[in-house]
Design a protein around this motif. Structure first.
Motif, PDB file in Angstrom:
ATOM      1  N   GLU A 116       0.825  -1.206   0.000  1.00 28.56           N
ATOM      2  CA  GLU A 116       0.000   0.000   0.000  1.00 28.56           C
ATOM      3  C   GLU A 116       0.868   1.269   0.000  1.00 28.56           C
ATOM      4  N   ILE A 117       1.865   1.280   0.902  1.00 29.76           N
ATOM      5  CA  ILE A 117       2.699   2.485   1.029  1.00 29.76           C
ATOM      6  C   ILE A 117       3.593   2.673  -0.205  1.00 29.76           C
ATOM      7  N   LEU A 118       4.258   1.595  -0.615  1.00 31.68           N
ATOM      8  CA  LEU A 118       5.158   1.709  -1.770  1.00 31.68           C
ATOM      9  C   LEU A 118       4.348   1.992  -3.044  1.00 31.68           C
ATOM     10  N   GLY A 119       3.202   1.329  -3.154  1.00 34.67           N
ATOM     11  CA  GLY A 119       2.330   1.519  -4.322  1.00 34.67           C
ATOM     12  C   GLY A 119       1.874   2.961  -4.440  1.00 34.67           C
ATOM     13  N   ARG A 120       1.569   3.559  -3.322  1.00 31.99           N
ATOM     14  CA  ARG A 120       1.115   4.962  -3.346  1.00 31.99           C
ATOM     15  C   ARG A 120       2.250   5.882  -3.816  1.00 31.99           C
ATOM     16  N   ILE A 121       3.459   5.583  -3.351  1.00 36.94           N
ATOM     17  CA  ILE A 121       4.613   6.403  -3.761  1.00 36.94           C
ATOM     18  C   ILE A 121       4.827   6.278  -5.274  1.00 36.94           C
ATOM     19  N   VAL A 122       4.752   5.041  -5.771  1.00 39.77           N
ATOM     20  CA  VAL A 122       4.929   4.824  -7.218  1.00 39.77           C
ATOM     21  C   VAL A 122       3.867   5.608  -7.984  1.00 39.77           C
ATOM     22  N   LYS A 123       2.632   5.495  -7.538  1.00 40.27           N
ATOM     23  CA  LYS A 123       1.528   6.194  -8.218  1.00 40.27           C
ATOM     24  C   LYS A 123       1.744   7.707  -8.193  1.00 40.27           C
ATOM     25  N   ILE A 125       4.551   9.445  -7.892  1.00 37.11           N
ATOM     26  CA  ILE A 125       5.645   9.891  -8.782  1.00 37.11           C
ATOM     27  C   ILE A 125       5.148   9.850 -10.230  1.00 37.11           C
ATOM     28  N   LYS A 126       4.462   8.773 -10.564  1.00 40.53           N
ATOM     29  CA  LYS A 126       3.951   8.634 -11.935  1.00 40.53           C
ATOM     30  C   LYS A 126       2.964   9.740 -12.284  1.00 40.53           C
ATOM     31  N   SER A 127       2.125  10.137 -11.317  1.00 38.02           N
ATOM     32  CA  SER A 127       1.142  11.148 -11.694  1.00 38.02           C
ATOM     33  C   SER A 127       1.788  12.535 -11.770  1.00 38.02           C
ATOM     34  N   HIS A 128       2.847  12.775 -10.981  1.00 40.41           N
ATOM     35  CA  HIS A 128       3.582  14.051 -11.110  1.00 40.41           C
ATOM     36  C   HIS A 128       4.394  14.080 -12.394  1.00 40.41           C
ATOM     37  N   HIS A 129       4.933  12.935 -12.765  1.00 44.44           N
ATOM     38  CA  HIS A 129       5.886  12.887 -13.885  1.00 44.44           C
ATOM     39  C   HIS A 129       5.552  11.714 -14.805  1.00 44.44           C
ATOM     40  N   PRO A 130       4.470  11.826 -15.573  1.00 42.08           N
ATOM     41  CA  PRO A 130       4.012  10.680 -16.372  1.00 42.08           C
ATOM     42  C   PRO A 130       5.010  10.226 -17.449  1.00 42.08           C
ATOM     43  N   ASP A 131       5.961  11.094 -17.785  1.00 42.89           N
ATOM     44  CA  ASP A 131       6.934  10.710 -18.814  1.00 42.89           C
ATOM     45  C   ASP A 131       8.142   9.987 -18.227  1.00 42.89           C
ATOM     46  N   CYS A 132       8.086   9.664 -16.944  1.00 36.75           N
ATOM     47  CA  CYS A 132       9.227   8.992 -16.315  1.00 36.75           C
ATOM     48  C   CYS A 132       8.996   7.491 -16.135  1.00 36.75           C
ATOM     49  N   ALA A 133      10.098   6.763 -16.100  1.00 34.20           N
ATOM     50  CA  ALA A 133      10.027   5.337 -15.769  1.00 34.20           C
ATOM     51  C   ALA A 133      10.398   5.170 -14.298  1.00 34.20           C
ATOM     52  N   ILE A 134       9.754   4.208 -13.658  1.00 32.56           N
ATOM     53  CA  ILE A 134      10.117   3.913 -12.263  1.00 32.56           C
ATOM     54  C   ILE A 134      10.679   2.505 -12.176  1.00 32.56           C
ATOM     55  N   THR A 135      11.859   2.453 -11.579  1.00 33.74           N
ATOM     56  CA  THR A 135      12.516   1.178 -11.337  1.00 33.74           C
ATOM     57  C   THR A 135      12.488   0.928  -9.838  1.00 33.74           C
ATOM     58  N   LEU A 136      12.100  -0.277  -9.459  1.00 37.55           N
ATOM     59  CA  LEU A 136      12.166  -0.633  -8.044  1.00 37.55           C
ATOM     60  C   LEU A 136      13.329  -1.589  -7.822  1.00 37.55           C
ATOM     61  N   SER A 145       2.584  -9.064  -4.604  1.00 37.44           N
ATOM     62  CA  SER A 145       3.160  -7.753  -4.352  1.00 37.44           C
ATOM     63  C   SER A 145       3.748  -7.158  -5.638  1.00 37.44           C
ATOM     64  N   TYR A 146       4.539  -7.963  -6.340  1.00 36.96           N
ATOM     65  CA  TYR A 146       5.116  -7.482  -7.599  1.00 36.96           C
ATOM     66  C   TYR A 146       3.999  -7.091  -8.571  1.00 36.96           C
ATOM     67  N   LYS A 147       2.920  -7.883  -8.568  1.00 38.60           N
ATOM     68  CA  LYS A 147       1.798  -7.625  -9.485  1.00 38.60           C
ATOM     69  C   LYS A 147       1.140  -6.289  -9.135  1.00 38.60           C
ATOM     70  N   PHE A 148       0.907  -6.093  -7.854  1.00 38.07           N
ATOM     71  CA  PHE A 148       0.264  -4.863  -7.403  1.00 38.07           C
ATOM     72  C   PHE A 148       1.121  -3.638  -7.768  1.00 38.07           C
ATOM     73  N   LEU A 149       2.421  -3.745  -7.501  1.00 36.44           N
ATOM     74  CA  LEU A 149       3.309  -2.608  -7.767  1.00 36.44           C
ATOM     75  C   LEU A 149       3.393  -2.307  -9.264  1.00 36.44           C
ATOM     76  N   ARG A 150       3.320  -3.350 -10.042  1.00 36.92           N
ATOM     77  CA  ARG A 150       3.319  -3.171 -11.505  1.00 36.92           C
ATOM     78  C   ARG A 150       2.049  -2.425 -11.914  1.00 36.92           C
ATOM     79  N   GLU A 151       0.933  -2.824 -11.301  1.00 41.35           N
ATOM     80  CA  GLU A 151      -0.341  -2.153 -11.618  1.00 41.35           C
ATOM     81  C   GLU A 151      -0.328  -0.684 -11.165  1.00 41.35           C
ATOM     82  N   CYS A 152       0.466  -0.408 -10.128  1.00 40.08           N
ATOM     83  CA  CYS A 152       0.589   0.984  -9.663  1.00 40.08           C
ATOM     84  C   CYS A 152       1.462   1.810 -10.602  1.00 40.08           C
ATOM     85  N   GLY A 153       2.172   1.147 -11.515  1.00 45.45           N
ATOM     86  CA  GLY A 153       2.941   1.912 -12.501  1.00 45.45           C
ATOM     87  C   GLY A 153       4.435   1.625 -12.534  1.00 45.45           C
ATOM     88  N   ALA A 154       4.931   0.700 -11.680  1.00 44.25           N
ATOM     89  CA  ALA A 154       6.374   0.406 -11.735  1.00 44.25           C
ATOM     90  C   ALA A 154       6.693  -0.261 -13.072  1.00 44.25           C
TER      91      ALA A 154
END
Ligand code: SAM
Ligand code: FES
Length: 347
Positions: A116-123, A125-136, A145-154
Motif C-alpha cells: 500500500e505504502i510503496l504503491g502509493r509512492i509509485v503512483k 511519482i507517476k502522476s507528477h511525472h508521467p513521462d518517467c520510468a520507475i525502477t524498483l 506484491s510485484y503484481k500490485f506494484l506493476r499495476e501501480c505503474g512500476a
C-alpha cells in the motif's frame, strides 16, 4: 582466445567451459580486443548515448542478513533511516528538474514499505511525472506484491541474482535465503511484464572462475533488459570484512563480455566500480557499459546507505552527481541523454 572472443561476438553464445576459459585467460591484450568489439556493438545500438537513472536510497532498514552487506540486519553499528513519502517525492521532483526521466527506488527489505505504502509512492511519482520510468530495487517480495506494484505503474525491477551457483549462493547468505527463491522472483517479475535487471558482484568471497562462467551462462539464457555488476568491496562491520575486494579490471572485462552476450542490455558502470577506482565508471563505459546512476538521495542519509567501505558520493561535495557525471562522460566522448532510456532491440 581471439577465436573464442570472435565466436562470442558473432553468435552471442558460448559453453560454460568456454566462458571459463575467457575468464581465466584475462590479460591486457584480450581485454583490449574484447573492449573494442563491445564498444563497437554498443555504438551500433546506442550510439554514444549514456543513460542516467536517478538513484534514491529510500531505506537502509533490512530484515535480511547477507554476509557481504553493510546494511545487514546484524550490523548494530549501522545508523538506520527511512525516507518519508514527502522526502522521496522531493527527491524525484528535484531529479526531474535536473533532467532525470528514470527514478530507481532502492532499499533494504524494510517491511514498512508495504504494498500500500510503496504503491502509493509509485503512483504519486507517476502522476507528477508521467513521462518517467520507475525502477524498483526493493528485494524479494511475493508474486502478488510485484503484481500490485506493476499495476501501480512500476516499469522495471532490479534484483541481482548475486550468483548463479546454488552452493555459492549458500556461502554468501544465511539459510533463510535461497537461490531458488531469488530465481523464482526474477521469473515472476519477467512474467508480470517488468523490464528486469539481474547481476552479481565480481570477486565476491569464494567465487571461482567457474562460478563467473555460470553467471555469464545465466545471463545468456535469461537475457535481462538490465544487468548490474560491480566489484565486491568489503564492509568493516560484516563477516566478510577480511576478504579482498574485486578488481576494476575484471569487472570491466566482464562488462565487455556481457555486452557481447546480449548486445541491447542496459549495463551500468556502477558506484562500486567508481569506488574501487577513481575513474572506474569511465573505464566501465569505455568497456561497453551505457548507464550511470547518479545518487539523488538527500545528502544527510547518503553516508548511512553504506553497503561497503568508502562508498563514493556520500559527502556534501557530491550533492550534484548529475553534473559531475555529465562532465566525466563528456570528457571521454559520451553524452548523457534525457529520456526514459528503454532497452533497444539489437540491430
Ligand atoms: N535489498 C535489495 C536487493 O537485495 O536487491 C536492494 C539493495 S541491495 C543492498 C543492492 C545490491 O548491493 C545487492 O544486490 C548487492 O549485489 C550489492 N552489494 C551489497 N553489499 C555489497 C558489497 N559489500 N560490495 C559490493 N556490492 C554490494
Ligand atoms: Fe557523485 Fe561524481 S557522481 S560526485
Amino acid at each position: 582466445m581471439r577465436e573464442l572472443i570472435t565466436k562470442l561476438s558473432e553468435t552471442h553464445s558460448l559453453s560454460v567451459e568456454e566462458y571459463e576459459a575467457i575468464i581465466s585467460n584475462r590479460n591486457d591484450e584480450n581485454a583490449r580486443f574484447l573492449r573494442t568489439l563491445a564498444v563497437e556493438t554498443r555504438r551500433r545500438i546506442y550510439g554514444n548515448a549514456v543513460y542516467v537513472r536517478g538513484l534514491i536510497e529510500i531505506s537502509n532498514i533490512c530484515k535480511n542478513d547477507c554476509y557481504y552487506c553493510g546494511i545487514r540486519r546484524s550490523n548494530s553499528e549501522c545508523e538506520r533511516y527511512r525516507l518519508t513519502r514527502e522526502e522521496i517525492m522531493a527527491c524525484s521532483d528535484e531529479g526531474y528538474e535536473l533532467g532525470f526521466r528514470t527514478f530507481v527506488l532502492q532499499g533494504g527489505e524494510d517491511s514498512y514499505f508495504s504494498d500500500e505504502i510503496l504503491g502509493r509512492i509509485v503512483k504519486d511519482i507517476k502522476s507528477h511525472h508521467p513521462d518517467c520510468a520507475i525502477t524498483l530495487s526493493m528485494g524479494e517480495r511475493s508474486y502478488e506484491s510485484y503484481k500490485f506494484l506493476r499495476e501501480c505503474g512500476a516499469d522495471r525491477y532490479l534484483l541481482r541474482h548475486e550468483t548463479a551457483n546454488p552452493e555459492h549462493y549458500a556461502r554468501l547468505h544465511p539459510s533463510a535465503m535461497s537461490y531458488e527463491n531469488r530465481i523464482k522472483c526474477l521469473r515472476e517479475l519477467r512474467e508480470l511484464g517488468y523490464q528486469v535487471g539481474c547481476g552479481f558482484m565480481v570477486g565476491s568471497p569464494y567465487q571461482t572462475a567457474r562460478n563467473l562462467a555460470e553467471d555469464l551462462k545465466f545471463i545468456e539464457d535469461f537475457k535481462p533488459e538490465m544487468c548490474g555488476i560491480g566489484p565486491f568491496i568489503p564492509h568493516k562491520d560484516t563477516p566478510f570484512k577480511d576478504f579482498p575486494a574485486g578488481t576494476a579490471e575484471m569487472t570491466c572485462y566482464l562488462l565487455s563480455v556481457i555486452r557481447l552476450i546480449h548486445p541491447p542490455v542496459l549495463l551500468p558502470a556502477t558506484t562500486a566500480l567508481g569506488t574501487i577506482n577513481p575513474i572506474g565508471r569511465e573505464m566501465g563505459i569505455m568497456a561497453g557499459a551505457n548507464v550511470v546512476m547518479p545518487n539523488l538521495s538527500p545528502v544527510k542519509v547518503r553516508k548511512k546507505y553504506e553497503l561497503y567501505d568508502n562508498k563514493i558520493c556520500t559527502g556534501e561535495e557530491s550533492a550534484q552527481c548529475r553534473e559531475c557525471l555529465s562532465n566525466r562522460m563528456r570528457k571521454i566522448g559520451y553524452e548523457i541523454v534525457v529520456d526514459r532510456g528503454d532497452a533497444k532491440r539489437a540491430l
